[in-house]
Design a protein around this motif. Structure first.
Motif, mmCIF file in Angstrom:
data_model
loop_
_atom_site.group_PDB
_atom_site.id
_atom_site.type_symbol
_atom_site.label_atom_id
_atom_site.label_comp_id
_atom_site.label_asym_id
_atom_site.label_seq_id
_atom_site.Cartn_x
_atom_site.Cartn_y
_atom_site.Cartn_z
ATOM 1 N N SER A 222 6.159 -57.557 8.927
ATOM 2 C CA SER A 222 6.256 -57.220 7.509
ATOM 3 C C SER A 222 7.569 -56.491 7.240
ATOM 4 C CB SER A 222 5.057 -56.338 7.103
ATOM 5 O OG SER A 222 5.114 -56.019 5.737
ATOM 6 N N PRO A 223 8.670 -57.230 7.109
ATOM 7 C CA PRO A 223 9.987 -56.586 6.910
ATOM 8 C C PRO A 223 10.073 -55.760 5.637
ATOM 9 C CG PRO A 223 10.233 -58.902 7.504
ATOM 10 C CD PRO A 223 8.790 -58.688 7.199
ATOM 11 N N GLY A 224 9.287 -56.126 4.617
ATOM 12 C CA GLY A 224 9.241 -55.328 3.397
ATOM 13 C C GLY A 224 10.184 -55.778 2.301
ATOM 14 N N SER A 225 11.351 -56.274 2.656
ATOM 15 C CA SER A 225 12.300 -56.728 1.640
ATOM 16 C C SER A 225 13.089 -57.894 2.196
ATOM 17 C CB SER A 225 13.266 -55.598 1.244
ATOM 18 O OG SER A 225 14.187 -55.335 2.287
ATOM 19 N N GLN A 226 13.679 -58.676 1.296
ATOM 20 C CA GLN A 226 14.464 -59.822 1.732
ATOM 21 C C GLN A 226 15.699 -59.369 2.494
ATOM 22 O OE1 GLN A 226 14.838 -62.974 -1.128
ATOM 23 N NE2 GLN A 226 16.730 -63.759 -0.238
ATOM 24 N N ALA A 227 16.294 -58.246 2.089
ATOM 25 C CA ALA A 227 17.492 -57.755 2.772
ATOM 26 C C ALA A 227 17.180 -57.392 4.220
ATOM 27 C CB ALA A 227 18.062 -56.550 2.026
ATOM 28 N N VAL A 228 16.064 -56.698 4.445
ATOM 29 C CA VAL A 228 15.676 -56.328 5.806
ATOM 30 C C VAL A 228 15.343 -57.575 6.610
ATOM 31 C CG1 VAL A 228 13.930 -55.154 7.204
ATOM 32 C CG2 VAL A 228 14.917 -54.005 5.217
ATOM 33 N N ALA A 229 14.593 -58.498 6.019
ATOM 34 C CA ALA A 229 14.227 -59.726 6.721
ATOM 35 C C ALA A 229 15.472 -60.521 7.121
ATOM 36 C CB ALA A 229 13.315 -60.575 5.836
ATOM 37 N N GLN A 230 16.437 -60.601 6.229
ATOM 38 C CA GLN A 230 17.664 -61.334 6.526
ATOM 39 C C GLN A 230 18.421 -60.675 7.668
ATOM 40 O OE1 GLN A 230 20.112 -61.999 3.091
ATOM 41 N NE2 GLN A 230 21.353 -63.539 4.109
ATOM 42 N N PHE A 231 18.470 -59.344 7.675
ATOM 43 C CA PHE A 231 19.143 -58.642 8.763
ATOM 44 C C PHE A 231 18.440 -58.890 10.096
ATOM 45 C CE2 PHE A 231 19.379 -54.809 11.447
ATOM 46 C CZ PHE A 231 20.717 -54.875 11.769
ATOM 47 N N LEU A 232 17.123 -58.991 10.076
ATOM 48 C CA LEU A 232 16.367 -59.213 11.305
ATOM 49 C C LEU A 232 16.474 -60.640 11.821
ATOM 50 C CD1 LEU A 232 13.083 -57.202 10.600
ATOM 51 C CD2 LEU A 232 14.999 -56.541 12.069
ATOM 52 N N GLY A 233 17.023 -61.542 11.027
ATOM 53 C CA GLY A 233 17.215 -62.905 11.480
ATOM 54 C C GLY A 233 16.313 -63.924 10.838
ATOM 55 N N TYR A 234 15.569 -63.521 9.821
ATOM 56 C CA TYR A 234 14.763 -64.479 9.073
ATOM 57 C C TYR A 234 15.653 -65.365 8.201
ATOM 58 C CZ TYR A 234 10.180 -62.311 10.039
ATOM 59 O OH TYR A 234 9.030 -61.866 10.633
ATOM 60 N N GLY A 235 15.155 -66.545 7.883
ATOM 61 C CA GLY A 235 15.835 -67.462 6.987
ATOM 62 C C GLY A 235 15.516 -68.891 7.378
ATOM 63 N N PRO A 236 15.422 -69.786 6.417
ATOM 64 C CA PRO A 236 15.703 -69.581 4.997
ATOM 65 C C PRO A 236 14.579 -68.845 4.278
ATOM 66 C CG PRO A 236 14.875 -71.781 5.363
ATOM 67 C CD PRO A 236 15.030 -71.167 6.727
ATOM 68 N N PHE A 237 14.820 -68.554 2.992
ATOM 69 C CA PHE A 237 13.851 -67.871 2.133
ATOM 70 C C PHE A 237 13.406 -68.850 1.048
ATOM 71 C CE2 PHE A 237 16.481 -64.734 4.151
ATOM 72 C CZ PHE A 237 15.577 -63.751 4.531
ATOM 73 N N LEU A 238 12.108 -69.076 0.988
ATOM 74 C CA LEU A 238 11.572 -70.125 0.125
ATOM 75 C C LEU A 238 10.743 -69.561 -1.013
ATOM 76 C CD1 LEU A 238 10.383 -72.568 2.939
ATOM 77 C CD2 LEU A 238 12.581 -72.572 1.726
#
Length: 327
Positions: A222-238
């Motif tokens: 649960s990264p909490g925000s798109q910015a945190v998720a993107q930093f952790l290596g998540y993507g793409p965002f749908l």
């Protein structure tokens, strides 16, 4: 037991507000990783905890307010990126450097041998620093930081100068060494894998703010925000609309962050839900073919297939929602 408490920490460099009202609590004997990109304030926060930077707020350790205590009287151990070893001293001379005034001279050799055993360098006391590899030098620096038995160990990017394979190995060893020493530790890094390997708790800083804090498992799930998720290596965002075309239901008020292994290739004759996506690029990475596919216009993902297989113009994939997070 409560080890470290940071209350409303603020650090300024002139007009630059580097650390912004950060508060956190770390139980005794645990390791917290301050994780974030360059300029996020993580090293400034560590230096404030050490007493090397002026700050507004409070630092409490072992139930004692140490905010006004000079750095040399806090009893904290410090280890920096380059190790800062003394080339004119032997390995043993470096490790024993912090023992003066803390341990009787006749006990130094035994303590040095104990620490070198702990970091996996038994018998190295007489070795010259110039003969050490990068990994060995960082082990010596860690032994020196642990030699006075500090209650709190502060590590600022201790492995960042090493190559990735050695960082991965030493991250595991650093966690084991610190745990065996029974020390509470604050570990600064910009490397997500390193943080998740070393820490009991991860605190993600973004532009000086504490964006997310929790266990490695909780932060990843649960990264909490798109910015945190993107930093952790998540993507793409749908979005909800984009998820519908992939057979995934996404709430209209949320975005689905796809993890690194969220898209999985499926066999051509497999039954079940899948989508056929355009292949944009193929390359060999670590024993597999990494295929870049276009998930929706303007958004791509990577899918691994066996090394002996080659993708055509399209690839059948399935989106595994269990490897994703809503943000």
């Amino acid at each position: 037991m409560t080890g470290l408490i940071v209350e409303n920490a603020n650090v300024f460099y002139g007009a630059v507000h580097a650390v912004k009202d950060v508060s956190l609590t770390l139980p005794a004997g645990q390791i917290i990783a301050l994780l974030g990109p360059s300029g996020s304030g993580k090293s400034s926060l560590l230096r404030a905890i050490a007493g090397l930077e002026k700050m507004r707020g409070r630092i409490i350790f072992a139930d004692e307010d140490v905010t006004a205590v000079p750095v040399h009287r806090r009893g904290f151990g410090l280890m920096f990126q380059d190790g800062q070893l003394f080339n004119h001293r032997s390995v043993g001379g470096n490790v024993s450097y912090g023992l003066k005034g803390r341990l009787p001279r006749e006990q130094w050799d035994a303590r040095v041998d104990e620490l070198l055993d702990l970091v996996g360098l038994p018998g190295y006391a007489e070795r010259a620093i110039s003969t050490l590899s990068g990994g060995q030098a960082q082990r010596v620096a860690l032994a020196r930081a642990l030699a006075p038995a500090p209650q709190l160990l502060l590590l600022d990017e201790p492995l960042s100068a090493l190559d990735r394979s050695l960082r991965e190995q030493l991250a595991v060893e650093v966690r084991s060494i610190v745990q065996r020493a029974g020390t509470t530790a604050v570990y600064v890094t910009h490397d997500q894998d390193e943080a998740f390997t070393v820490a009991d708790t991860i605190a993600i800083l973004e532009d000086g703010w504490l964006s997310r804090i929790g266990t490695p498992e909780d932060v990843w799930a649960s990264p909490g925000s798109q910015a945190v998720a993107q930093f952790l290596g998540y993507g793409p965002f749908l979005t909800s609309h984009e998820g519908t075309g992939l057979g995934v239901e996404i709430p209209s008020d949320a975005v689905l962050a796809c993890g690194p292994d969220a898209f999985v290739a499926v066999e051509a004759d497999v039954d079940g839900q899948f989508v056929e996506l355009a292949v944009l690029e193929q390359r060999t990475v670590r024993g597999a073919n990494e295929i870049t596919v276009e998930v929706v216009p303007g958004k791509t993902a990577t899918v691994d297939i066996p090394l002996h297989e080659v993708a055509g113009d399209t690839l059948r994939v399935r989106l595994n929602a269990d490897r994703c997070a809503l943000v």
